[in-house]
Motif scaffolding. Structure first.
Motif, PDB file in Angstrom:
ATOM      1  N   LYS A 141      -7.337   0.588  -1.015  1.00  0.00           N
ATOM      2  CA  LYS A 141      -8.257   1.593  -0.049  1.00  0.00           C
ATOM      3  C   LYS A 141      -7.048   2.011   0.990  1.00  0.00           C
ATOM      4  O   LYS A 141      -7.533   3.239   1.248  1.00  0.00           O
ATOM      5  CB  LYS A 141      -9.155   0.719   0.547  1.00  0.00           C
ATOM      6  CG  LYS A 141     -10.137   1.701   1.668  1.00  0.00           C
ATOM      7  CD  LYS A 141     -11.346   0.701   2.161  1.00  0.00           C
ATOM      8  CE  LYS A 141     -12.054   1.802   3.002  1.00  0.00           C
ATOM      9  NZ  LYS A 141     -11.296   2.496   3.902  1.00  0.00           N
ATOM     10  N   LYS A 142      -6.312   1.148   1.769  1.00  0.00           N
ATOM     11  CA  LYS A 142      -5.319   1.847   2.484  1.00  0.00           C
ATOM     12  C   LYS A 142      -4.556   2.746   1.712  1.00  0.00           C
ATOM     13  O   LYS A 142      -4.030   3.835   2.487  1.00  0.00           O
ATOM     14  CB  LYS A 142      -4.571   0.612   3.088  1.00  0.00           C
ATOM     15  CG  LYS A 142      -4.008   0.993   4.374  1.00  0.00           C
ATOM     16  CD  LYS A 142      -3.315  -0.110   5.168  1.00  0.00           C
ATOM     17  CE  LYS A 142      -2.676   0.257   6.473  1.00  0.00           C
ATOM     18  NZ  LYS A 142      -2.214  -1.097   7.090  1.00  0.00           N
ATOM     19  N   SER A 174       0.641   4.358  -2.734  1.00  0.00           N
ATOM     20  CA  SER A 174       0.455   5.542  -2.332  1.00  0.00           C
ATOM     21  C   SER A 174       1.641   6.291  -2.917  1.00  0.00           C
ATOM     22  O   SER A 174       1.445   7.600  -3.338  1.00  0.00           O
ATOM     23  CB  SER A 174       0.396   5.841  -0.989  1.00  0.00           C
ATOM     24  OG  SER A 174       1.415   5.590  -0.244  1.00  0.00           O
ATOM     25  N   ASP A 214      -6.456   5.901   1.217  1.00  0.00           N
ATOM     26  CA  ASP A 214      -6.816   6.515   2.698  1.00  0.00           C
ATOM     27  C   ASP A 214      -5.577   7.349   3.123  1.00  0.00           C
ATOM     28  O   ASP A 214      -5.785   8.435   3.660  1.00  0.00           O
ATOM     29  CB  ASP A 214      -7.029   5.688   3.711  1.00  0.00           C
ATOM     30  CG  ASP A 214      -8.658   4.866   3.664  1.00  0.00           C
ATOM     31  OD1 ASP A 214      -9.375   5.566   2.662  1.00  0.00           O
ATOM     32  OD2 ASP A 214      -8.691   4.207   3.729  1.00  0.00           O
ATOM     33  N   LYS A 256     -12.391  11.873  -1.677  1.00  0.00           N
ATOM     34  CA  LYS A 256     -13.367  10.858  -2.299  1.00  0.00           C
ATOM     35  C   LYS A 256     -14.808  11.375  -2.209  1.00  0.00           C
ATOM     36  O   LYS A 256     -15.086  12.173  -1.100  1.00  0.00           O
ATOM     37  CB  LYS A 256     -13.214   9.665  -1.110  1.00  0.00           C
ATOM     38  CG  LYS A 256     -12.224   8.996  -1.297  1.00  0.00           C
ATOM     39  CD  LYS A 256     -12.184   7.566  -0.459  1.00  0.00           C
ATOM     40  CE  LYS A 256     -10.957   6.843  -0.674  1.00  0.00           C
ATOM     41  NZ  LYS A 256     -10.952   5.699   0.150  1.00  0.00           N
ATOM     42  N   TYR A 264       0.711  -1.335   0.205  1.00  0.00           N
ATOM     43  CA  TYR A 264       0.002   0.048   0.060  1.00  0.00           C
ATOM     44  C   TYR A 264       0.932   1.441  -0.158  1.00  0.00           C
ATOM     45  O   TYR A 264       0.423   2.225  -0.693  1.00  0.00           O
ATOM     46  CB  TYR A 264      -0.965   0.060   1.092  1.00  0.00           C
ATOM     47  CG  TYR A 264      -0.184   0.512   2.576  1.00  0.00           C
ATOM     48  CD1 TYR A 264      -0.368   1.837   3.023  1.00  0.00           C
ATOM     49  CD2 TYR A 264       0.139  -0.702   3.251  1.00  0.00           C
ATOM     50  CE1 TYR A 264       0.184   2.201   4.263  1.00  0.00           C
ATOM     51  CE2 TYR A 264       0.643  -0.316   4.532  1.00  0.00           C
ATOM     52  CZ  TYR A 264       0.825   0.991   5.075  1.00  0.00           C
ATOM     53  OH  TYR A 264       1.210   1.365   6.151  1.00  0.00           O
ATOM     54  N   VAL A 312      -5.436  10.674   1.181  1.00  0.00           N
ATOM     55  CA  VAL A 312      -6.625  11.609   1.861  1.00  0.00           C
ATOM     56  C   VAL A 312      -6.231  12.164   2.876  1.00  0.00           C
ATOM     57  O   VAL A 312      -6.284  13.490   2.986  1.00  0.00           O
ATOM     58  CB  VAL A 312      -7.764  10.694   1.765  1.00  0.00           C
ATOM     59  CG1 VAL A 312      -9.022  11.496   2.634  1.00  0.00           C
ATOM     60  CG2 VAL A 312      -8.583  10.204   0.708  1.00  0.00           C
ATOM     61  N   SER A 313      -5.449  11.378   3.732  1.00  0.00           N
ATOM     62  CA  SER A 313      -5.088  12.252   4.988  1.00  0.00           C
ATOM     63  C   SER A 313      -3.898  12.956   4.846  1.00  0.00           C
ATOM     64  O   SER A 313      -3.800  13.939   5.782  1.00  0.00           O
ATOM     65  CB  SER A 313      -4.820  10.959   6.188  1.00  0.00           C
ATOM     66  OG  SER A 313      -3.328  10.174   5.622  1.00  0.00           O
ATOM     67  N   THR A 332     -12.868   9.193  -6.801  1.00  0.00           N
ATOM     68  CA  THR A 332     -11.755   9.878  -5.991  1.00  0.00           C
ATOM     69  C   THR A 332     -11.358  10.929  -7.071  1.00  0.00           C
ATOM     70  O   THR A 332     -10.752  10.640  -8.314  1.00  0.00           O
ATOM     71  CB  THR A 332     -10.850   8.814  -5.543  1.00  0.00           C
ATOM     72  OG1 THR A 332     -11.464   7.839  -4.908  1.00  0.00           O
ATOM     73  CG2 THR A 332      -9.697   9.388  -4.809  1.00  0.00           C
ATOM     74  N   GLU A 379     -11.161   2.306  -7.872  1.00  0.00           N
ATOM     75  CA  GLU A 379     -10.482   1.254  -6.985  1.00  0.00           C
ATOM     76  C   GLU A 379     -10.287  -0.206  -7.733  1.00  0.00           C
ATOM     77  O   GLU A 379      -9.123  -0.549  -7.736  1.00  0.00           O
ATOM     78  CB  GLU A 379     -11.020   1.081  -5.618  1.00  0.00           C
ATOM     79  CG  GLU A 379     -10.944   2.414  -4.570  1.00  0.00           C
ATOM     80  CD  GLU A 379     -11.286   2.229  -3.361  1.00  0.00           C
ATOM     81  OE1 GLU A 379     -11.629   0.830  -3.032  1.00  0.00           O
ATOM     82  OE2 GLU A 379     -11.553   2.951  -2.438  1.00  0.00           O
TER      83      GLU A 379
END
Length: 237
Positions: A44-45, A8, A48, A58, A4, A51-52, A64, A29
Motif C-alpha cells: 500500500k505504501k 514502487s 501510495d 485508485k 516499499y 499515486v502521489s 488500481t 494488492e
C-alpha cells in the motif's frame, strides 16, 4: 533500500517501459503482496507513492489503474527517474559497489567551480565501480560537499548514495546538467569494467541539484559501451 521503495521503483519502471500501459489495471494488492513477498502495508505504501507521483489512480471498488498521462507528464517522470540511481533502475537485480576510494579531501579546483563552493571547502572524494548482477557496469568518480550531504558512510557508498540522500537525509533531488561524450577506455577502466583494451566507453559528466537549487554532486561516470543509454527531452519555444 526499504522494501516499499523497491516495489514502487519496479512498478514505475514497468509503466515507463510500457509493460503497463495507460488505463491498464495493475495487479490487486493481494497479488502484489505475493509477487513481492511483502506485507499489505508495504505494498500500500509503494502504491501510495506512485499515486502521489501521478502515475497511477485508485478507483474505489475497481482497483488500481495506470493514468492516461500527457506527453509532458511522461517526459517529466522519465527525466526524474534518471536521477534515482542505478539501484532504482534495476530493482529486480543485485546492485552493489566496489569501492576504489572513499575519503574527505579539499575540493579540487574544477569540482569547486562545478559545485559553486569555496576553494577551501571539503568534499567526499568517491571512486567506485557499480555492479549489476555481478557484472561491472559503470565506474563513477564523485565529489559531494560534506556540509550538504553529512555523515555519508562507506556502507552508503557500497549501496545507494541517492537512497541515503532521499530516505535518510530527506532531501529531494530535482535535476542535473549532464554532458555525454564517447572515447576509448583507459587500460585501468577496461580492466575494472571487464572490457578489452581500447574498447569504447560513454562518459557522462554531471552536476546534480537539490530542489533548493544547491549543487550536491559533481560526477564523471564511465559506462560500458554495451550497457548504456540516455534519454533526452527536446523542446522548442
Amino acid at each position: 533500500m526499504q522494501k516499499y521503495v523497491i516495489i514502487s521503483n519496479d512498478i514505475r519502471n514497468k509503466i515507463l517501459n510500457g509493460e503497463y500501459v495507460a488505463n491498464q489495471q495493475i495487479p490487486f494488492e493481494k497479488d502484489l503482496c505475493v509477487h513481492y513477498n511483502a506485507s499489505k502495508m508495504t505494498v500500500k505504501k509503494a502504491l501510495d507513492m506512485l499515486v502521489s507521483e501521478g502515475l497511477i489512480i485508485k478507483r474505489r471498488g475497481s482497483g488500481t489503474f495506470v493514468k492516461d498521462l500527457s506527453a509532458d507528464a511522461i517526459n517529466r517522470i522519465t527525466l526524474a527517474n534518471q536521477f534515482r540511481g542505478t539501484t532504482s533502475l534495476y530493482p529486480d537485480k543485485k546492485v552493489y559497489s566496489k569501492v576504489l576510494n572513499f575519503s574527505i579531501e579539499k575540493v579540487p579546483e574544477l569540482a569547486a567551480n562545478k559545485l559553486n563552493i569555496a576553494s577551501d571547502s571539503f568534499v567526499y572524494d568517491i571512486h567506485r565501480v557499480r555492479y549489476v548482477d555481478d557484472k561491472p557496469t559503470v565506474m563513477e568518480k564523485i565529489y559531494m560537499p560534506i556540509d550538504l550531504i553529512p555523515n555519508l558512510k562507506e556502507k552508503n557508498i557500497k549501496g545507494s548514495i541517492y537512497g541515503y540522500i532521499k530516505e535518510e537525509l530527506h532531501l529531494n533531488i530535482q535535476s542535473a546538467h549532464r554532458t555525454i561524450s564517447v572515447r576509448k577506455a583507459t587500460d585501468f577502466e577496461a580492466e575494472e569494467l571487464g572490457m578489452e583494451k581500447g574498447d569504447p566507453v560513454a562518459v557522462a559528466e554531471q552536476v546534480g541539484y537539490l530542489d533548493t537549487g544547491s549543487a550536491f554532486e559533481f560526477s564523471t561516470s564511465i559506462h560500458r559501451y554495451d550497457n548504456f543509454s540516455a534519454e533526452f527531452v527536446l523542446t522548442s519555444n
